[in-house]
Design an enzyme around this catalytic site. Structure first.
Site, PDB file in Angstrom:
ATOM      1  N   LYS A  13      -2.432  -3.422   2.398  1.00 39.47           N
ATOM      2  CA  LYS A  13      -3.512  -3.869   1.492  1.00 39.47           C
ATOM      3  C   LYS A  13      -3.700  -5.103   2.151  1.00 39.47           C
ATOM      4  CE  LYS A  13      -2.789  -1.695  -2.939  1.00 39.47           C
ATOM      5  NZ  LYS A  13      -2.364  -1.775  -4.198  1.00 39.47           N
ATOM      6  N   TYR A  53     -10.549   4.691  -5.346  1.00 41.02           N
ATOM      7  CA  TYR A  53     -10.101   4.332  -6.615  1.00 41.02           C
ATOM      8  C   TYR A  53     -10.838   5.030  -8.108  1.00 41.02           C
ATOM      9  CZ  TYR A  53      -6.363   1.118  -4.781  1.00 41.02           C
ATOM     10  OH  TYR A  53      -5.153   0.714  -4.152  1.00 41.02           O
ATOM     11  N   ASN A 116      -0.077  -6.219  -4.771  1.00 39.78           N
ATOM     12  CA  ASN A 116       1.139  -5.418  -4.600  1.00 39.78           C
ATOM     13  C   ASN A 116       1.201  -4.672  -3.172  1.00 39.78           C
ATOM     14  OD1 ASN A 116      -0.560  -3.568  -4.972  1.00 39.78           O
ATOM     15  ND2 ASN A 116       0.546  -2.561  -6.723  1.00 39.78           N
ATOM     16  N   HIS A 119      -0.530   0.721  -0.851  1.00 35.75           N
ATOM     17  CA  HIS A 119      -1.073   1.660  -1.308  1.00 35.75           C
ATOM     18  C   HIS A 119      -0.235   3.109  -0.871  1.00 35.75           C
ATOM     19  CE1 HIS A 119      -3.632   4.982  -3.271  1.00 35.75           C
ATOM     20  NE2 HIS A 119      -3.628   5.486  -1.941  1.00 35.75           N
ATOM     21  N   GLU A 130      -7.837  11.609  -0.433  1.00 34.21           N
ATOM     22  CA  GLU A 130      -7.803  10.120   0.354  1.00 34.21           C
ATOM     23  C   GLU A 130      -7.809  10.066   1.719  1.00 34.21           C
ATOM     24  OE1 GLU A 130      -5.344   8.229  -3.275  1.00 34.21           O
ATOM     25  OE2 GLU A 130      -4.132   8.129  -1.440  1.00 34.21           O
TER      26      GLU A 130
HETATM   27  P1  IDP Z   1      -0.532   2.854  -7.522  1.00 34.84           P
HETATM   28  O1  IDP Z   1      -0.930   1.801  -6.518  1.00 34.84           O
HETATM   29  O2  IDP Z   1       1.191   2.330  -7.813  1.00 34.84           O
HETATM   30  O3  IDP Z   1      -0.609   4.204  -7.378  1.00 34.84           O
HETATM   31  P2  IDP Z   1      -2.416   2.664  -9.800  1.00 34.84           P
HETATM   32  O4  IDP Z   1      -2.129   2.887 -11.012  1.00 34.84           O
HETATM   33  O5  IDP Z   1      -3.149   3.721  -9.064  1.00 34.84           O
HETATM   34  O6  IDP Z   1      -0.999   2.183  -8.946  1.00 34.84           O
HETATM   35  O7  IDP Z   1      -3.338   1.388  -9.558  1.00 34.84           O
HETATM   36  C1  IDP Z   1      -4.229   1.162  -8.364  1.00 34.84           C
HETATM   37  C2  IDP Z   1      -3.737  -0.224  -7.946  1.00 34.84           C
HETATM   38  O8  IDP Z   1      -4.439  -1.016  -9.233  1.00 34.84           O
HETATM   39  C3  IDP Z   1      -2.193  -0.814  -8.077  1.00 34.84           C
HETATM   40  O9  IDP Z   1      -1.532  -0.585  -6.619  1.00 34.84           O
HETATM   41  C4  IDP Z   1      -2.692  -2.316  -8.269  1.00 34.84           C
HETATM   42  O10 IDP Z   1      -2.933  -3.154  -6.997  1.00 34.84           O
HETATM   43  C5  IDP Z   1      -3.704  -2.211  -9.215  1.00 34.84           C
HETATM   44  N1  IDP Z   1      -3.176  -2.537 -10.720  1.00 34.84           N
HETATM   45  C6  IDP Z   1      -2.835  -1.564 -11.384  1.00 34.84           C
HETATM   46  N2  IDP Z   1      -2.301  -1.935 -12.745  1.00 34.84           N
HETATM   47  C7  IDP Z   1      -2.823  -3.248 -12.504  1.00 34.84           C
HETATM   48  C8  IDP Z   1      -2.893  -4.286 -13.635  1.00 34.84           C
HETATM   49  O11 IDP Z   1      -2.375  -3.991 -14.827  1.00 34.84           O
HETATM   50  N3  IDP Z   1      -3.449  -5.412 -13.429  1.00 34.84           N
HETATM   51  C9  IDP Z   1      -4.015  -5.693 -12.223  1.00 34.84           C
HETATM   52  N4  IDP Z   1      -3.970  -4.955 -11.068  1.00 34.84           N
HETATM   53  C10 IDP Z   1      -3.619  -3.558 -11.336  1.00 34.84           C
HETATM   54 MG    MG Z   2      -2.590   4.949  -7.771  1.00 31.18          MG
END
Ligand code: IDP
Ligand code: MG
Length: 161
Positions: A13, A53, A116, A119, A130
């Site tokens: 990212k 997304y 974080n 992805h 994807e």
């Molecule tokens: P993942 O990336 O581990 O699959 P997902 O639930 O698919 O997690 O969420 C996609 C992305 O959305 C996460 O990697 C993170 O960057 C962001 N995200 C998820 N939950 C939150 C939140 O509670 N606050 C802010 N960003 C979030």
């Molecule tokens: Mg995800």
């Protein structure tokens, strides 16, 4: 039988790119033994990221997520190997870095769920979707010289010892 050609979509990212973590992340997948079959650096549009997304459209953090992901270039990749979707997720750690164990990418290199750094596809089915979204005819076909050393007994085990 396990699919040795299973593929997953991994993206570093914008924060991972800016923080100089491209090499470290690629190194981990390479050293594990997975095979890189596609890679490009791309500054993705909001429309593209909304498609990527689309399952999260109803979440309160969706607009922030799209802004974050479109704030700079990402490194998009396809990695191949037996169990790469599930193992890739294990290597990433939990969505929230605070819950990610040391030794995982998110556990070692980031702090907050909104930044974080990486992805990874969460299922073989979503990986297919994807990969089709991010890569058109850009997949490379080649044999890895490490294949037999990763998946087969290269030397027969002697039976007389
Ligand atoms: P993942 O990336 O581990 O699959 P997902 O639930 O698919 O997690 O969420 C996609 C992305 O959305 C996460 O990697 C993170 O960057 C962001 N995200 C998820 N939950 C939150 C939140 O509670 N606050 C802010 N960003 C979030
Ligand atoms: Mg995800």
């Amino acid at each position: 039988m396990e699919d040795k050609k299973e593929q997953t979509f991994i993206a570093i990212k914008p924060d991972g790119v800016q923080r100089g973590l491209i090499g470290e992340i690629i190194k981990r997948f390479e050293m594990k033994g997975f095979k890189l079959v596609a890679m490009k650096m791309v500054h993705a549009s909001k429309e593209h990221l909304e498609k990527h997304y689309e399952d999260l459209k109803g979440k309160p953090f969706f607009p922030t997520l799209i802004k974050y992901m479109s704030s700079g270039p990402v490194v998009a990749m396809v990695w191949e190997g037996e169990g790469v979707v599930k193992t890739g997720r294990v290597m990433l750690g939990e969505t929230n870095p605070a819950n990610s164990k040391p030794g995982t990418i998110r556990g070692d290199f980031c702090i907050n769920v909104s930044k974080n750094i990486i992805h990874g596809s969460d299922s073989v089915e979503s990986a297919k979707k994807e990969i089709a979204l991010w890569f058109k005819d850009e997949m490379v076909k080649y044999d890895s010289c490490a294949f037999d050393w990763l998946y087969q007994a290269a030397v027969p085990i002697p039976t007389d010892q």
